[in-house]
Design an enzyme around this catalytic site. Structure first.
Site, PDB file in Angstrom:
ATOM      1  N   GLU A  24       0.841  -1.213   0.000  1.00  0.00           N
ATOM      2  CA  GLU A  24       0.000   0.000   0.000  1.00  0.00           C
ATOM      3  C   GLU A  24       0.873   1.259   0.000  1.00  0.00           C
ATOM      4  O   GLU A  24       0.587   2.234  -0.714  1.00  0.00           O
ATOM      5  CB  GLU A  24      -0.942   0.014   1.214  1.00  0.00           C
ATOM      6  N   CYS A  65      -8.610   3.639   7.916  1.00  0.00           N
ATOM      7  CA  CYS A  65      -9.983   3.363   7.482  1.00  0.00           C
ATOM      8  C   CYS A  65     -10.879   2.925   8.640  1.00  0.00           C
ATOM      9  O   CYS A  65     -10.399   2.576   9.718  1.00  0.00           O
ATOM     10  CB  CYS A  65      -9.963   2.313   6.378  1.00  0.00           C
ATOM     11  N   SER A  72      -0.884  -6.104   7.465  1.00  0.00           N
ATOM     12  CA  SER A  72      -0.571  -4.951   8.322  1.00  0.00           C
ATOM     13  C   SER A  72      -1.620  -4.774   9.407  1.00  0.00           C
ATOM     14  O   SER A  72      -1.307  -4.642  10.594  1.00  0.00           O
ATOM     15  CB  SER A  72      -0.471  -3.696   7.458  1.00  0.00           C
TER      16      SER A  72
HETATM   17  S1  SF4 Z   1      -8.607  -2.537   5.655  1.00  0.00           S
HETATM   18 FE1  SF4 Z   1      -9.608  -0.598   5.156  1.00  0.00          FE
HETATM   19  S2  SF4 Z   1      -8.433   0.263   3.446  1.00  0.00           S
HETATM   20 FE2  SF4 Z   1      -7.848  -1.906   3.635  1.00  0.00          FE
HETATM   21  S3  SF4 Z   1      -9.215  -2.959   2.220  1.00  0.00           S
HETATM   22 FE3  SF4 Z   1     -10.240  -2.961   4.206  1.00  0.00          FE
HETATM   23  S4  SF4 Z   1     -11.571  -1.124   4.176  1.00  0.00           S
HETATM   24 FE4  SF4 Z   1     -10.067  -0.913   2.531  1.00  0.00          FE
END
Ligand code: SF4
Length: 325
Positions: free
Chosen positions: A140, A209, A238
């Site tokens: 990411e 998020c 992560s």
């Molecule tokens: S952890 Fe958060 S940013 Fe990562 S895929 Fe899931 S919703 Fe999307």
């Protein structure tokens, strides 16, 4: 098992399981998996996937069985088969190369990661240099830094890194973050950035998020009730690793990442009587049930679900996969 000397019946010891909610799949992971499944339905196998679609071996193996081929780089894919980009996001150069090769490609980048990409680009267009809070080498971070020309995004991993940052202009700076960081650790890094660069611009709303935030909050809630925390997730996930750290920081002396029930170190759990269970955003619920069943094989289990938030986020798959072939 212990033997009751009066009845002669073997009995299991008792244990309480506290199951964190929310846990497991988030909307971005759900969407990314659907994208691979629908792509295979639409175009047939093989469909290539650049990087693990989400960081979970069980998920990757299941999709491989359906006809997905996982590769690390685009040059491992033939021109004439579709390729999917993983939920973590990719540098701009990747879709550009796929376009140049006239490949069919579908971007499974989570919309919440794409939001950070857009934010970085907007700041860049406004003449600001970017500081990214994230983990070096995580896909990411590579994807987000790769939205801007090389050298435009400076990476910091800890509050200590802030002191050694060399920026172009202290008045023209903005920061963004990886979406799956520890909420508390990130707050410390942001404080250090704001102390050194008072004019630094931050996101309108957290880049971390909702799924990461909610799973960490649920772990904090159960931590005082438990002797041990088991986080179901992959070693390269992560958000799963952060859940282990959050559990420890919240006072749980024993917090371990396990991929499956077979990873549980039963002797280490010893005489513990209250165990917390959660799962990272890329770990399917079937693995949570597998772990609970493994406890039921060994203990008289009582289960309590500790819910700290309800989630109803859903992301649509790209239009190309909603249309018939
Ligand atoms: S952890 Fe958060 S940013 Fe990562 S895929 Fe899931 S919703 Fe999307």
């Amino acid at each position: 098992m212990t033997k009751d000397f009066v009845t002669g019946i073997m009995t299991k010891p008792s244990i309480r399981l506290f199951i964190a909610a929310p846990r497991g799949f988030c909307a971005g992971v759900d969407r990314a998996i659907k994208i691979v499944e629908l792509a295979i339905q639409k175009w047939g196998a093989p469909v290539f996937v650049r990087h693990e679609i989400v960081h979970n071996k069980f998920v990757v193996d299941s999709l491989r069985d359906l006809g997905a081929v996982f590769v690390e780089e685009l040059d491992e894919c033939p021109d004439d088969r579709p390729v999917i980009f993983s939920a973590h996001g990719v540098p701009k150069s990747v879709p550009a190369t796929a376009s140049n090769r006239n490949m069919i490609f579908v971007d499974a980048t989570c919309p919440l990661v794409s939001k950070v990409h857009i934010e970085a680009e907007r700041h860049f267009n406004n003449g600001l240099q970017m500081v990214m809070i994230g983990h070096a080498g995580h896909p990411e971070t590579i994807g987000t830094m790769g939205q801007l020309p090389e050298g435009e995004v400076l990476l910091v991993e800890t509050a200590e890194d802030v002191a050694s940052l060399r920026v172009r202009d202290t008045e023209k700076l903005a920061y963004i973050t990886q979406t799956t960081l520890s909420v508390d650790d990130t707050a410390g890094i942001v404080t250090a950035l704001q102390a050194r660069f008072p004019k630094i611009v931050g996101p309108h709303k957290e880049d971390i998020c909702y799924a990461t935030t909610n799973r960490q909050a649920a772990v904090k809630e159960i931590a005082p009730k438990i002797d041990a925390l088991l986080v179901i997730g992959a070693p390269n996930s992560s958000n799963s690793k952060r859940l282990v750290e959050v559990g420890r920081a919240a006072g749980c002396g024993y917090a371990q990442l396990v991929q499956r029930a077979t990873d549980i170190n039963w002797p280490e759990l010893g005489k513990m009587t209250a165990i917390g269970i959660t799962a990272g955003a890329s770990a399917p619920e079937v693995l949570v049930n597998e772990v609970i069943d493994a406890f039921k094989d060994r203990f008289e289990v009582s289960v309590e679900v500790v819910e700290t938030a309800k989630e109803n986020v859903e992301f649509k798959v790209p239009r190309v996969l909603r249309e018939p072939a």
